[in-house]
Scaffold this active site. Structure first.
Site, PDB file in Angstrom:
ATOM      1  N   HIS A 148      85.462  46.801  81.179  1.00 22.57           N
ATOM      2  CA  HIS A 148      84.325  47.092  80.295  1.00 22.57           C
ATOM      3  C   HIS A 148      83.209  47.772  81.064  1.00 22.57           C
ATOM      4  CE1 HIS A 148      81.999  43.802  82.040  1.00 22.57           C
ATOM      5  NE2 HIS A 148      82.971  42.945  81.780  1.00 22.57           N
ATOM      6  N   CYS A 156      86.071  40.035  85.170  1.00 22.08           N
ATOM      7  CA  CYS A 156      86.571  41.292  84.606  1.00 22.08           C
ATOM      8  C   CYS A 156      86.444  42.415  85.632  1.00 22.08           C
ATOM      9  CB  CYS A 156      85.780  41.653  83.343  1.00 22.08           C
ATOM     10  SG  CYS A 156      85.894  40.422  82.021  1.00 22.08           S
TER      11      CYS A 156
END
Length: 422
Positions: A148, A156
């Site tokens: 992202h 992430c």
């Protein structure tokens, strides 16, 4: 023999056009999700013989901090079209074990259209598909592991907003071209002989050796490998024989075959690799980076994460466990900026203000009492008694005797003085 040739041809065909059959509906519903690739990249794609909507694949390298985008050319093979510096990823080298361990996953994952999020709180995002069959077979847990934007990570792979717009566009265009899923290969580092030699004594080495087979297959063929899981292991480019199929990730692997060309190329590749590995073992290589010490360290970090999410005061950095069992934690404490953390911080601030006010009131009372005691003592003290001062008499001058005169006159003077007195 003919059957093997036919299966080999089938495998190569599958590898060349994996996911390109059928159609996919994919609607972008935010302005950033509709952004097109820059003209420079489109020109490079054209020069390399890459149709705009041809399939894509991604590779992630933690230690090098890179995300690579590979795209299929008209000859069926893939070539790298873009590489991006990862803005931030959390944890250490090594796989993700449990929810809250802040580890970014490693392994082979698949992204499908429904995993794309054009309205992410992190600008744009897509879920990489963790946990996959391998992760679930090993009891690994976690959710919402993404690539992202917003350059912020708790497990992430986080990119800048501009980077994620381009990466997202590659996936979007491939889905619009008919690809049903694209592969993400996430590695701890580039799996060269030198790097494997650096980490040969690491507890995660067996896991990384397994990933390396898939890495090598891609390096040889420049086609994303067919990935399956059996006996709780990744297996690559295996085609079951005699109508057999891959079952549960924990089941025994079925009889399989592979194209002779792939087997021959792989054996040659391994021979070169093993010679390079032996040479790297005996040479000076950079020191390895920190790696996660298995499930035990993951559990420590996960507990730290839960406390942090509840707003408790915890070390500002997660605890670390060395491979010899030593736990290290920073002394500086803090809170996460969460609703729970804000509530507890507000309560602490109110309590601190209340305590400070009470202490100030106590000090004022003590000062007032001290002043009253001083005033009382001054009022009760006796008046001072006056004493007469006797003047000191002036000193009397003593007249010195006259000086004697010399000679006869002096002798006569002494005799007269002795007879009549001075």
């Amino acid at each position: 023999m003919n059957a093997n040739i036919a299966r080999a041809g089938l495998l190569l065909a599958m590898l060349a056009v994996a996911g390109c059959n059928g159609s996919t509906t994919f609607e972008d519903i935010s302005p950033q999700a509709n952004k097109q690739l820059p003209p420079k990249i489109l020109a490079q794609m054209k020069a390399k013989g890459m149709p705009r909507n041809s399939p894509v694949m991604a590779r992630v390298f933690k230690e090098e901090g890179k995300v690579e985008i590979w795209k299929q050319k008209t000859n069926g093979r893939y070539d790298m079209i873009a590489a991006y510096d990862i803005c931030k990823w959390s944890g250490k080298l090594g796989p993700k074990f449990i929810e809250g361990d802040r580890q970014a996953p490693e392994g082979f994952y698949a992204v499908r259209p429904h995993q794309m999020n054009p309205r992410s709180n992190y600008h744009l995002a897509f879920n990489i598909g963790y946990p996959n069959a391998f992760d679930r077979a090993h009891g690994r847990t976690g959710s919402n592991l993404m690539v992202h934007g917003a350059c912020s990570s708790s497990g992430c792979y986080s990119m800048t907003d501009e980077q994620i717009e381009q990466i997202y566009a590659f996936g979007r265009d491939a889905f619009q071209g008919g690809q049903t899923e694209f592969q993400i290969q996430a590695f701890p580092f580039r799996m060269t002989a030198a790097n494997m030699a650096r980490y040969r004594n690491d507890p995660n080495y067996e896991f990384w050796t397994m990933l390396k087979e898939g890495y090598d297959h891609f390096e040889i063929t420049k086609v994303p490998p067919k990935v399956d899981v059996c006996e709780k292991r990744y297996v690559f480019n295996r085609i079951p024989e005699g109508g057999a199929q891959f079952g549960s990730a924990s089941d025994a692997c079925p009889p399989f075959t592979q194209p002779d060309s792939l087997k021959t190329a792989y054996q040659s590749y391994r021979s070169t690799y093993e010679a390079a590995f032996s040479s790297a073992v005996n040479s000076n290589v950079p020191a390895p980076k920190p790696t996660i010490a298995g499930l035990k360290e993951a559990s420590l970090v996960s507990e730290w994460t839960r406390k942090r999410a509840r707003g408790e005061r915890v070390p500002v950095e997660p605890p670390s466990l060395s491979h010899d069992g030593k736990v290290t934690a920073t002394s500086r404490m803090g809170r996460i900026d969460s609703p729970a953390g804000k509530r507890l911080a507000a309560l602490e601030a109110a309590e601190a203000a209340k305590k400070q006010a009470a202490e100030a009131k106590k000090r004022a009372a003590e000062e007032q009492a001290a002043a009253a005691l001083a005033a009382k003592a001054a009022a009760e003290a006796p008046a001072p008694v006056e004493t007469a001062v006797v003047p000191t008499p002036a000193p009397v001058a003593v007249q010195a005797p006259p000086a004697e005169k010399p000679g006869l006159l002096g002798n006569m003077t002494r005799r007269i003085t002795n007879m009549f007195g001075s």
